[in-house]
Design a protein around this motif. Structure first.
Motif, PDB file in Angstrom:
ATOM      1  N   GLU A   1       0.822  -1.210   0.000  1.00  0.00           N
ATOM      2  CA  GLU A   1       0.000   0.000   0.000  1.00  0.00           C
ATOM      3  C   GLU A   1       0.859   1.265   0.000  1.00  0.00           C
ATOM      4  OE1 GLU A   1      -3.656   1.979   2.600  1.00  0.00           O
ATOM      5  OE2 GLU A   1      -3.400  -0.206   2.485  1.00  0.00           O
ATOM      6  N   LEU A   2       2.010   1.212   0.643  1.00  0.00           N
ATOM      7  CA  LEU A   2       2.873   2.390   0.729  1.00  0.00           C
ATOM      8  C   LEU A   2       3.791   2.542  -0.479  1.00  0.00           C
ATOM      9  CD1 LEU A   2       3.782   2.110   4.515  1.00  0.00           C
ATOM     10  CD2 LEU A   2       2.474   3.950   3.459  1.00  0.00           C
ATOM     11  N   LYS A   3       3.900   1.499  -1.282  1.00  0.00           N
ATOM     12  CA  LYS A   3       4.738   1.566  -2.483  1.00  0.00           C
ATOM     13  C   LYS A   3       4.250   2.699  -3.402  1.00  0.00           C
ATOM     14  CE  LYS A   3       6.646  -1.385  -6.150  1.00  0.00           C
ATOM     15  NZ  LYS A   3       6.370  -0.491  -7.292  1.00  0.00           N
TER      16      LYS A   3
ATOM     17  N   LEU B   1      11.150   2.693   3.937  1.00  0.00           N
ATOM     18  CA  LEU B   1      10.210   3.241   2.961  1.00  0.00           C
ATOM     19  C   LEU B   1      10.840   3.274   1.568  1.00  0.00           C
ATOM     20  CD1 LEU B   1       8.647   6.144   5.057  1.00  0.00           C
ATOM     21  CD2 LEU B   1       7.441   4.113   4.210  1.00  0.00           C
ATOM     22  N   ARG B   2      12.098   3.670   1.505  1.00  0.00           N
ATOM     23  CA  ARG B   2      12.777   3.677   0.210  1.00  0.00           C
ATOM     24  C   ARG B   2      12.893   2.261  -0.338  1.00  0.00           C
ATOM     25  NH1 ARG B   2      19.046   5.232  -0.150  1.00  0.00           N
ATOM     26  NH2 ARG B   2      19.110   3.183   0.825  1.00  0.00           N
TER      27      ARG B   2
ATOM     28  N   ASP C   1       7.821   6.918  -2.147  1.00  0.00           N
ATOM     29  CA  ASP C   1       8.442   8.197  -2.498  1.00  0.00           C
ATOM     30  C   ASP C   1       8.587   8.993  -1.204  1.00  0.00           C
ATOM     31  OD1 ASP C   1       9.310  10.560  -3.561  1.00  0.00           O
ATOM     32  OD2 ASP C   1       7.433  11.060  -4.583  1.00  0.00           O
ATOM     33  N   ALA C   2       9.674   8.744  -0.499  1.00  0.00           N
ATOM     34  CA  ALA C   2       9.826   9.260   0.861  1.00  0.00           C
ATOM     35  C   ALA C   2      10.827  10.407   0.947  1.00  0.00           C
ATOM     36  CB  ALA C   2      10.257   8.142   1.805  1.00  0.00           C
ATOM     37  N   LEU C   3      10.445  11.424   1.698  1.00  0.00           N
ATOM     38  CA  LEU C   3      11.312  12.565   1.986  1.00  0.00           C
ATOM     39  C   LEU C   3      11.577  12.593   3.482  1.00  0.00           C
ATOM     40  CD1 LEU C   3      12.669  15.337   1.203  1.00  0.00           C
ATOM     41  CD2 LEU C   3      10.455  16.386   1.747  1.00  0.00           C
ATOM     42  N   GLY C   4      12.847  12.679   3.873  1.00  0.00           N
ATOM     43  CA  GLY C   4      13.201  12.769   5.285  1.00  0.00           C
ATOM     44  C   GLY C   4      13.647  14.167   5.638  1.00  0.00           C
TER      45      GLY C   4
END
Length: 351
Positions: A17-19, A40-41, A46-49
């Motif tokens: 679901e998070l992909k 997440l990566r 599509d993750a921003l830290g």
């Protein structure tokens, strides 16, 4: 279907679901935030830290992550970061800043945190997972403590985190059924590869200078980093009616005495279990004196009552709610986690 099978299925569902979803992780320069950003990566999100300073931001970028500088106190800076974001994991907090005032702790961990959640809501975020701490229960008044057990915060960090999660949950209860889902995740004593907080414990045992303060019968509840990250993913995708406006205590395995924890870590290090002990009373007195001496100079005390609390505060938690509501099932017991952690430390010559 057995709970373990349901847990694996729920976790794989969460990863799918998070992909490709746009996610934001605050506090990504820290241990939990950094591990979450990496997971997440790895699953294709599509993750921003975000980090509070440029140095930590650059470190994340050097590892191939998308990263930005963001201070929770500057809520207006969140607006561009939140654009089109569906999932927010708020890990950032003021922690272990002994030179900071109580007002500063509450400004970050309560006021700014709530303002950030409100900004996420205004931006149309779908899910908001706020990371608090089991420390809101302090020296637990029930063994094992559930999420409904009495709060007993023992210091300004825990008091401010309790205030923050209460504000967040109050906001959640005012939202409509089709609006942002808010969940509070309370990690226990998180450890594992990449952790520098528990390094001191491992290092003292490895170097044969660990001293037990008090009886060692106090209960500790560790949480392996992979289990903690699993819980955050599950928090983000579990059905709304199971997790909205709810808090979850998260740990791995079962609580054990400090004596047993030290024995397990010593075994992972191929060391004899340390036997040296000191009485609690004199150590607490010395810690208080050290705090008084260091405070006027803005120096972080090498010994503090908070650190001594490791030996005196019972931490034991019932994980039933997380298991039933979002199928969380810890996978890594302390003996296995300690061995993996020792290997990571040794590879980097940290012991």
């Amino acid at each position: 279907m057995e709970l373990a099978d349901k847990s694996v299925l729920a976790l794989r569902t969460a990863e799918r679901e998070l992909k490709d979803k746009k996610c934001l992780v605050t506090g990504a320069g820290g241990f939990i935030g950094g591990a979450l950003l990496k997971r997440l990566r790895d699953i294709g999100a599509d993750a921003l830290g975000t980090t509070i300073d440029q140095t930590e931001c650059d470190k994340l970028r050097s590892k191939g992550h998308r990263a930005a500088v963001f201070n929770l106190k500057n809520t207006q800076d969140a607006v561009p970061l939140l654009e089109d974001v569906e999932y927010v994991f708020n890990v950032a907090a003021m922690f272990n800043e002994t030179e900071a005032s109580e007002a500063e702790y509450f400004e970050v961990n309560e006021t700014a945190t709530l303002a950030f959640a409100e900004a996420a809501y205004q931006a149309g975020v779908k899910r908001f997972v706020h990371v608090s701490t089991v420390g809101v229960h302090g020296d637990v008044m029930e063994i094992p403590a559930t999420e409904e057990s009495p709060f007993n915060p023992m210091d300004v960090y825990h008091r401010s985190k309790l205030a923050g999660e209460r504000a967040i949950l109050m906001m959640a209860r005012e939202l409509g059924e089709d609006e942002m889902v808010i969940t509070v995740n309370r990690p226990a004593m998180v450890y594992g590869p990449g952790d520098m907080r528990q390094l001191k414990l491992f290092r003292m045992i490895a170097r044969e200078n660990f001293v037990m303060i008090g009886s060692g019968t106090t209960l500790a509840h560790f949480g392996y980093i992979d289990d903690q990250v699993d819980s955050l993913l599950l928090s983000a995708v579990a059905p709304r009616d199971q997790v909205h406006a709810e808090a979850f205590n998260i740990a791995s395995g079962k609580p054990i005495t400090l004596n047993d924890a030290v024995r397990v870590i010593a075994k992972a290090l191929d060391m004899e279990t340390p036997e040296t002990r000191l009485p609690l009373g004199p150590v607490l007195l010395i810690a208080r004196l050290v705090e008084i001496i260091c405070k006027p100079f803005g120096i972080r005390p090498p010994l503090s009552r908070r650190r001594v609390g490791f030996f005196t505060h019972n931490r034991a938690f019932d994980l039933t709610k997380a298991k039933e509501r979002m199928h969380f099932e810890p996978r890594v017991e302390l003996p296995q986690g300690a061995r993996t952690t020792v290997e990571w430390y040794r590879e980097r010559n940290l012991l």
